[in-house]
Design an enzyme around this catalytic site. Structure first.
Site: not given
Ligand SMILES: [Zn+2]
Length: 879
Positions: A308, A272, A268-269, A304-305
């Site tokens: 992180h 980084n 999905g993604a 979400h990303e």
């Protein structure tokens, strides 16, 4: 090495790396077929490792051009090299530098791992072990380094050059044809968080100031011409950054934050550091090419990303067994963000639907594994609903068990203590032990034990004593490798519902915690509530307080009472779902005798609900109108399932309800019509959801009217949501009008691959015998390509989710998907193995289909030269 012989990697075999890499200097000259990678690594012995150990660096399909130690070329006898690794037999027992040069062919990289090109854009995907496809490295998450990256490319080909961290230099090279950019990331990170992007890209940008005063440049990069569709992603990013400051006290820590959308992406993604790379379906949105569901997904995945950055990047995982440490926690965080941005009960219901359809299904089949697996052959196969969704449920339960305040203190302690480290589940849980003063040793079993527990509940009212006694018992079925199961700690949020609302909960039982939560941590439990002045209806597992199956001794009458009277919106929804599921399970086993009566009861309840004095919240009402899916019913039946029968009884029930309510639903739809321009906000999206659920029921219950409404809606729609709903409704009504609409939709969106994915999937899901031939024909459509994961998962993944047609009695559905898995495995093993995962429920089928599914799986397993990804899924599915 043959894939079947791949070593089993075990958690208990973990030991620290013998070597550490403090800094990494990369100099990468991008070229479609010959990209030159020059790496300079500063190494030193790890005090926690073995002194004098050889240095073994990971590789994957690499060719070594040069290796120098402290700038001196190594003698050939001093090292051994292969595409899979570089070993230096006797490195100095001190810090030293290693210079390594490799050459890559990004254009030929169809696995989409490491460095590859997607529609002319260079990009990377390194999690879990893609960095070793770029250079030889200690490619493990507990080796964290500071990166400086110089990127060079032809200006015409890649005017945009991005990497992690902050931009420190950029200029044209002499001659003006080439240029370079240097990026420095001051935060040590594991190699899986490395990223680069180079290409022709448009962008939208915005300045942002963090809560602690840092100025950050935010930007979203997309293919040229698509910047107009990047605004929602940027808006979502700003909102989730503010939310993380407010709710978790987390500020962003670099001067830039870039998001890049690419069209060929396996996942999905990817989070980084400072350079999130996305599958474009989770970035691009405008009203005519993205549905309300897409807008919500983009918001959730951007969040979400971004989240992180703290849960995953600042604090990463010691090893891949700890994957849930970053994923379960971050899914929990994005779920909470979406709940705050939208409707909390509706978000919870949607998440539970997903959990049941994906994770419960996984837990019930041969691919079941614990939230923290103890062994793997291919880590790419463990990016699963169990690690992600069940992992999030474990965090949610932890919060319920220790309370919101202790949970918040525990999170703060975790951020403080583990920042900059590669951590474990044990270190995470220790923070909550300290913050709460509670022993969490038994709770930790959720990470180790696979399978969905069943809780059986029964109650007895004693009018003379004015008491109500509740019995709870739990059990967990055996799963592969775990025959014996022990009790887990299950928080059961509950209420006792009386004639006019919740009754007070008075009990001396120590199992009763604050806030109406009973903790079931033994095989069984009995507790008595006193001062219960009227016979109550128990409302159990409120808010779905634990990821378990609940078996109640309540009759349909009690459940319908909860539907109208429960103060917990989740359980109101669940009550009706339970009535429908029970009836469908009975009918799906062959006893249809009560189906019509249940349909009448459900129609009555829904009619009262929709026609009450105050109109219910639309998004919630839409969830209430949607019955459990046929696949949910099949899973509840659990064995000897006849998919055709399940589908048939589901259709019978839905059509009966739709027919009984058709007139009321049509009136409801009229009242919900939107007048203003399209907005993706929660309120109008909720109204569209309700209108469209109503349309689906009408299409089945009153097909002639349904077709008329759907075709009119398609013509009048100013947004993709309503067009898609019209298409979906028409797919339920066979005939020439359907085919015409399918053709019109395809023409309308001929240049929009992401919309065509939905169009392909809608056709692949048609529950009719002709669908297999239709799907085969669609593989020849100009928009389809086996090389693009979104196309494959749309069309072939859609077909594999078609309960009746994937599970055709002649086995042709299995053979078709198996053939594609084998073909795709040669170019993209990750997507191939995900597709093969569609067989995860084969053992619950009736004998005839089961045998045919097994034959297809055996054919895959017997194929020579399978990837480790596919070989692993095939073996475990058959195991
Ligand atoms: Zn994630």
């Amino acid at each position: 090495m043959r894939a079947e012989d791949a070593p089993l990697i075990r958690l208990e075999d973990y030991r620290p790396s013998d070597w550490l890499i403090d800094t990494v200097d990369l100099d990468i000259a991008l070229d479609p077929a010959r990209t030159k990678v020059r790496a300079l690594l500063q190494l030193r012995p790890n005090p926690a490792g073995r002194a004098g150990a050889p240095l073994t660096l990971d590789g994957d399909e690499l060719t070594l051009d040069l290796v120098m130690l402290d700038d001196v070329a190594l003698e050939p006898a001093a090292y051994a090299v292969s595409p899979q690794g570089l070993t230096i037999h006797a490195p100095p027992r001190r810090a030293f530098s290693l210079r390594i040069e490799t050459t890559l062919d990004p254009g030929a990289n169809t696995k989409l791992m490491g460095l590859y090109r997607s529609s002319g854009v260079y990009c990377t995907q390194c999690e879990a072990d893609g960095f070793r496809r770029i250079t030889y490295f200690l490619d493990r998450p507990d080796v964290m380094s500071v990166y400086t990256v110089r990127l060079e490319a032809r200006k015409a080909e890649a005017p945009v050059l991005l990497s992690n961290g902050n931009l420190v230099a950029a200029a044209e090279l002499p001659g003006g044809e080439r240029h370079f950019a240097v990026w420095h990331d001051p935060h040590p990170k594991p190699a899986y968080l490395f990223a680069l992007v180079g290409g022709r890209l448009d962008h939208v940008r915005q300045d942002y100031v963090t809560g602690d005063g840092r100025k950050v440049e935010l930007a979203v990069y997309v293919e040229p011409g698509k910047a107009g569709r990047a605004g929602w992603a940027l808006d979502s990013l700003v909102r989730c950054m503010r939310w993380d400051e407010r709710v978790f006290g987390r500020n962003y820590d670099l001067d830039v934050f870039n998001v890049v959308a690419v069209s060929d992406f396996n996942m999905g993604a990817m989070e980084n550091k400072g350079l999130n790379i996305f599958n474009d379906k989770y970035v691009l949105a405008d009203p005519l090419t993205a549905s309300d569901g897409d807008y919500a997904s983009i918001e959730a995945i951007i969040a979400h990303e971004y989240f992180h950055n703290w849960t995953g990047n600042r604090i990463t995982c010691r090893d891949w067994f700890q994957l849930c440490l970053k994923e379960g926690l971050t899914v929990y965080r994005d779920q909470e963000f979406s709940a705050d941005e939208r409707s909390r009960p509706v978000k919870r219901i949607a998440d539970v639907r997903t959990l049941r359809s994906t994770q419960f299904a996984e837990d019930a089949g041969p691919l079941a594994h614990p939230v923290r697996p103890r062994a793997y052959k291919e880590i790419n196969n463990f990016y699963t609903p169990t690690v992600y969704e069940k992992g999030a449920e474990v965090i949610r339960m932890l919060k319920v068990l220790i309370g919101a305040e202790a949970f918040s203190r525990g999170m703060d302690l975790y951020f403080e203590r583990c920042d900059g480290t590669a951590a474990t589940i044990e270190e995470f849980l220790d923070c909550f032990v300290e913050a709460s003063g509670q022993d969490l040793a038994d709770f930790a079993r959720w990470y180790e034990q696979a399978g969905t527990p069943t809780v059986v509940a029964s109650g007895r009212y004693d009018a003379d004593a004015a008491s109500y006694t509740l019995q709870l018992a739990q059990s967990t079925p055996a799963t592969p490798g775990q025959a014996e199961k022990r009790p887990v700690v299950i928080p059961v949020a509950l209420g006792l519902v009386g004639r006019s609302g919740d009754l007070p909960l008075t009990t001396l039982s120590p199992a009763m915690k604050a806030d109406g939560v009973v903790v079931l941590d033994q095989a069984s439990l009995s507790l008595t509530f006193t001062e219960v002045t009227e016979p109550p209806t128990p409302s159990l597992l409120r808010g779905f307080s634990a990821p378990v199956r609940l078996e109640l001794d309540l009759g349909d009458g009690d459940l319908l009472r909860l539907f109208s009277a429960d103060s917990d919106p989740y359980n109101r929804w669940q009550a009706l779902q339970t009535v429908a599921t029970r009836a469908l399970v009975r009918a799906g086993k062959g006893d249809r005798s009560a189906l019509d009566a249940t349909a009448a009861d459900l129609a009555d309840a829904l009619s009262g609900f929709l026609g009450g004095p105050t109109l219910p919240d639309s998004a919630f009402a839409a969830q209430v109108l949607r019955l459990p899916a046929p696949a949910d019913v099949a899973r509840e039946i659990g064995r000897d399932v006849d998919p055709e029968l399940v589908h048939g009884v589901h259709r019978q029930l839905t059509a009966a309800i739709g027919g009984a309510l058709a007139a009321q639903l049509m009136q409801l739809r009229t009242g919900l019509s939107e007048r203003g321009p399209y907005s993706p906000a929660a309120a109008p999206a909720g109204r569209r959801a309700l209108r469209n659920e109503a349309l689906g029921l009408i299409a089945l219950g009153a097909p002639a009217q349904g077709a008329r409404l759907a075709l009119a809606q398609f013509d009048e729609a100013d947004n993709l949501t309503d067009r898609l709903a019209a298409l979906a409704a028409m797919t339920l009504i066979p005939g020439p009008e359907r085919e015409t609409l399918i053709g019109r939709f395809g023409d309308l969106y001929a240049g929009e691959p992401l919309v065509l994915d939905k169009w392909l999937m809608a056709q692949a899901l048609i529950p009719e015998e002709g669908t297999l031939a239709r799907v085969k024909a669609l593989m020849g459509h100009p928009a389809f390509s086996l090389g693009n994961p979104n196309r494959v998962l749309g069309l072939i993944g859609g077909f594999a989710a078609n309960l009746t047609q994937f599970n055709r009695p002649d086995g042709e559905g299995y053979g078709f998907v198996a053939d594609i898995v084998i073909a795709l495995d040669r170019t993209n093993p990750q997507v191939a193995s995900r597709l093969l995962g569609s067989f995860k429920s084969w053992r619950m089928l009736e004998a005839g289909r089961r045998a045919k599914a097994e034959t297809a799986l055996r054919m895959v397993k017997a194929t020579p030269n399978l990837s480790r990804d596919v070989a692993d899924i095939a073996a475990r599915s058959l195991g």
